[in-house]
Write a protein that holds these residues in place. Sequence first.
Motif, PDB file in Angstrom:
ATOM      1  N   LEU A  18       0.848  -1.178   0.000  1.00 23.71           N
ATOM      2  CA  LEU A  18       0.000   0.000   0.000  1.00 23.71           C
ATOM      3  C   LEU A  18       0.886   1.231   0.000  1.00 23.71           C
ATOM      4  CD1 LEU A  18      -2.750  -0.758   2.693  1.00 23.71           C
ATOM      5  CD2 LEU A  18      -3.142  -0.494   0.237  1.00 23.71           C
ATOM      6  N   ARG A  19       0.357   2.313  -0.527  1.00 21.42           N
ATOM      7  CA  ARG A  19       1.029   3.595  -0.413  1.00 21.42           C
ATOM      8  C   ARG A  19       0.088   4.597   0.227  1.00 21.42           C
ATOM      9  NH1 ARG A  19       3.627   7.892  -4.761  1.00 21.42           N
ATOM     10  NH2 ARG A  19       1.412   8.254  -5.198  1.00 21.42           N
ATOM     11  N   LEU A  20       0.493   5.111   1.364  1.00 17.51           N
ATOM     12  CA  LEU A  20      -0.258   6.137   2.054  1.00 17.51           C
ATOM     13  C   LEU A  20       0.204   7.512   1.592  1.00 17.51           C
ATOM     14  CD1 LEU A  20      -0.215   4.773   5.719  1.00 17.51           C
ATOM     15  CD2 LEU A  20      -1.768   4.191   3.837  1.00 17.51           C
ATOM     16  N   SER A  21      -0.729   8.425   1.494  1.00 23.42           N
ATOM     17  CA  SER A  21      -0.429   9.796   1.120  1.00 23.42           C
ATOM     18  C   SER A  21      -1.003  10.736   2.166  1.00 23.42           C
ATOM     19  CB  SER A  21      -1.024  10.143  -0.246  1.00 23.42           C
ATOM     20  OG  SER A  21      -0.490   9.324  -1.262  1.00 23.42           O
ATOM     21  N   VAL A  63       9.984  -1.849  10.572  1.00 21.44           N
ATOM     22  CA  VAL A  63       9.599  -1.586   9.188  1.00 21.44           C
ATOM     23  C   VAL A  63      10.790  -1.332   8.279  1.00 21.44           C
ATOM     24  CG1 VAL A  63       7.443  -0.597  10.036  1.00 21.44           C
ATOM     25  CG2 VAL A  63       9.308   0.928   9.330  1.00 21.44           C
ATOM     26  N   LYS A  64      11.983  -1.322   8.817  1.00 25.08           N
ATOM     27  CA  LYS A  64      13.165  -1.077   7.997  1.00 25.08           C
ATOM     28  C   LYS A  64      13.295  -2.144   6.915  1.00 25.08           C
ATOM     29  CE  LYS A  64      15.940   1.403  11.416  1.00 25.08           C
ATOM     30  NZ  LYS A  64      17.134   1.373  12.295  1.00 25.08           N
ATOM     31  N   GLY A  65      13.557  -1.690   5.708  1.00 28.08           N
ATOM     32  CA  GLY A  65      13.657  -2.587   4.573  1.00 28.08           C
ATOM     33  C   GLY A  65      12.346  -2.880   3.897  1.00 28.08           C
ATOM     34  N   ARG A  66      11.237  -2.507   4.517  1.00 28.56           N
ATOM     35  CA  ARG A  66       9.917  -2.747   3.943  1.00 28.56           C
ATOM     36  C   ARG A  66       9.176  -1.454   3.603  1.00 28.56           C
ATOM     37  NH1 ARG A  66       6.048  -5.014   6.828  1.00 28.56           N
ATOM     38  NH2 ARG A  66       6.863  -4.331   8.861  1.00 28.56           N
ATOM     39  N   THR A  68       9.114   2.824   2.993  1.00 24.74           N
ATOM     40  CA  THR A  68       9.901   3.953   2.554  1.00 24.74           C
ATOM     41  C   THR A  68       9.072   5.228   2.684  1.00 24.74           C
ATOM     42  OG1 THR A  68      11.117   2.594   0.953  1.00 24.74           O
ATOM     43  CG2 THR A  68      11.229   4.986   0.690  1.00 24.74           C
ATOM     44  N   ILE A  69       9.610   6.205   3.390  1.00 25.38           N
ATOM     45  CA  ILE A  69       8.949   7.489   3.501  1.00 25.38           C
ATOM     46  C   ILE A  69       9.586   8.462   2.517  1.00 25.38           C
ATOM     47  CG2 ILE A  69      10.440   8.337   5.370  1.00 25.38           C
ATOM     48  CD1 ILE A  69       7.927   9.699   6.558  1.00 25.38           C
ATOM     49  N   SER A  70       8.773   9.297   1.924  1.00 31.19           N
ATOM     50  CA  SER A  70       9.257  10.301   0.995  1.00 31.19           C
ATOM     51  C   SER A  70       8.342  11.509   1.072  1.00 31.19           C
ATOM     52  CB  SER A  70       9.319   9.756  -0.437  1.00 31.19           C
ATOM     53  OG  SER A  70       8.040   9.363  -0.890  1.00 31.19           O
ATOM     54  N   ARG A  71       8.797  12.609   0.511  1.00 35.20           N
ATOM     55  CA  ARG A  71       7.956  13.803   0.502  1.00 35.20           C
ATOM     56  C   ARG A  71       8.202  14.604  -0.757  1.00 35.20           C
ATOM     57  NH1 ARG A  71       9.568  17.209   5.762  1.00 35.20           N
ATOM     58  NH2 ARG A  71       8.156  18.785   4.863  1.00 35.20           N
ATOM     59  N   ASP A  72       7.172  15.289  -1.168  1.00 30.96           N
ATOM     60  CA  ASP A  72       7.218  16.195  -2.293  1.00 30.96           C
ATOM     61  C   ASP A  72       6.930  17.573  -1.730  1.00 30.96           C
ATOM     62  OD1 ASP A  72       6.675  17.824  -4.520  1.00 30.96           O
ATOM     63  OD2 ASP A  72       5.920  16.138  -5.687  1.00 30.96           O
ATOM     64  N   ASN A  73       7.972  18.354  -1.547  1.00 26.75           N
ATOM     65  CA  ASN A  73       7.795  19.659  -0.918  1.00 26.75           C
ATOM     66  C   ASN A  73       6.960  20.607  -1.781  1.00 26.75           C
ATOM     67  OD1 ASN A  73       9.296  18.957   1.367  1.00 26.75           O
ATOM     68  ND2 ASN A  73      11.226  19.577   0.420  1.00 26.75           N
ATOM     69  N   LYS A  75       4.407  19.810  -3.506  1.00 26.65           N
ATOM     70  CA  LYS A  75       3.008  19.448  -3.296  1.00 26.65           C
ATOM     71  C   LYS A  75       2.611  19.439  -1.824  1.00 26.65           C
ATOM     72  CE  LYS A  75       2.697  16.442  -7.382  1.00 26.65           C
ATOM     73  NZ  LYS A  75       2.397  15.057  -7.846  1.00 26.65           N
ATOM     74  N   ASN A  76       3.570  19.689  -0.940  1.00 27.15           N
ATOM     75  CA  ASN A  76       3.326  19.604   0.501  1.00 27.15           C
ATOM     76  C   ASN A  76       2.692  18.267   0.865  1.00 27.15           C
ATOM     77  OD1 ASN A  76       4.347  22.184   1.235  1.00 27.15           O
ATOM     78  ND2 ASN A  76       2.447  23.139   0.503  1.00 27.15           N
ATOM     79  N   THR A  77       3.266  17.217   0.334  1.00 29.37           N
ATOM     80  CA  THR A  77       2.719  15.884   0.510  1.00 29.37           C
ATOM     81  C   THR A  77       3.808  14.927   0.968  1.00 29.37           C
ATOM     82  OG1 THR A  77       1.045  16.254  -1.202  1.00 29.37           O
ATOM     83  CG2 THR A  77       1.534  13.974  -0.628  1.00 29.37           C
ATOM     84  N   VAL A  78       3.463  14.064   1.905  1.00 25.94           N
ATOM     85  CA  VAL A  78       4.359  13.021   2.365  1.00 25.94           C
ATOM     86  C   VAL A  78       3.722  11.672   2.055  1.00 25.94           C
ATOM     87  CG1 VAL A  78       3.427  12.985   4.719  1.00 25.94           C
ATOM     88  CG2 VAL A  78       5.774  12.197   4.295  1.00 25.94           C
ATOM     89  N   TYR A  79       4.559  10.693   1.724  1.00 27.08           N
ATOM     90  CA  TYR A  79       4.098   9.372   1.346  1.00 27.08           C
ATOM     91  C   TYR A  79       4.740   8.319   2.232  1.00 27.08           C
ATOM     92  CZ  TYR A  79       3.129  11.976  -2.953  1.00 27.08           C
ATOM     93  OH  TYR A  79       2.706  12.912  -3.872  1.00 27.08           O
ATOM     94  N   LEU A  80       4.064   7.208   2.364  1.00 27.09           N
ATOM     95  CA  LEU A  80       4.636   6.040   3.002  1.00 27.09           C
ATOM     96  C   LEU A  80       4.358   4.841   2.122  1.00 27.09           C
ATOM     97  CD1 LEU A  80       6.147   5.055   5.556  1.00 27.09           C
ATOM     98  CD2 LEU A  80       3.912   4.414   6.483  1.00 27.09           C
ATOM     99  N   GLN A  81       5.391   4.357   1.452  1.00 26.73           N
ATOM    100  CA  GLN A  81       5.286   3.152   0.645  1.00 26.73           C
ATOM    101  C   GLN A  81       5.488   1.960   1.560  1.00 26.73           C
ATOM    102  OE1 GLN A  81       4.574   2.746  -2.752  1.00 26.73           O
ATOM    103  NE2 GLN A  81       4.450   0.580  -2.152  1.00 26.73           N
TER     104      GLN A  81
END
Length: 115
Positions: A18-21, A63-66, A68-73, A75-81
């Motif tokens: 899943l990818r959370l936004s 959750v390490k290795g499974r 991944t957090i990222s952000r698009d500044n 878009k002011n959006t953060v994701y959790l893959q």
Amino acid sequence: QVQLVESGGGLVQAGDSLRLSCAASGRIFSFAVMGWYRQTPGKQRELVASIRSRGSSNYVDSVKGRFTISRDNGKNTVYLQMNSLNPEDTATYYCNLRQLNDDYWGQGTQVTVSS
């Protein structure tokens, strides 16, 4: 002054992804730290992952290795893959933004992983 709206939760089977936004709006400073927390009934809310504006990140060991957090500044959006999900990942996931002396929270999105 800051609002956070999460999306992407759902019901999946073990091994799925899943990818959370989380979309943030309002007065957001460039140094704001964003992260994802999760909570299950009877347990304390747990920091899953956090990320600074320039991309440095931290993860809880489980959750390490499974995940991944990222952000698009822009878009002011953060994701959790979230990959290789297992039933222990079942929780309500909350987006968090921290700046100055304030914490802001999203409404939460439910992730349920069946065996």
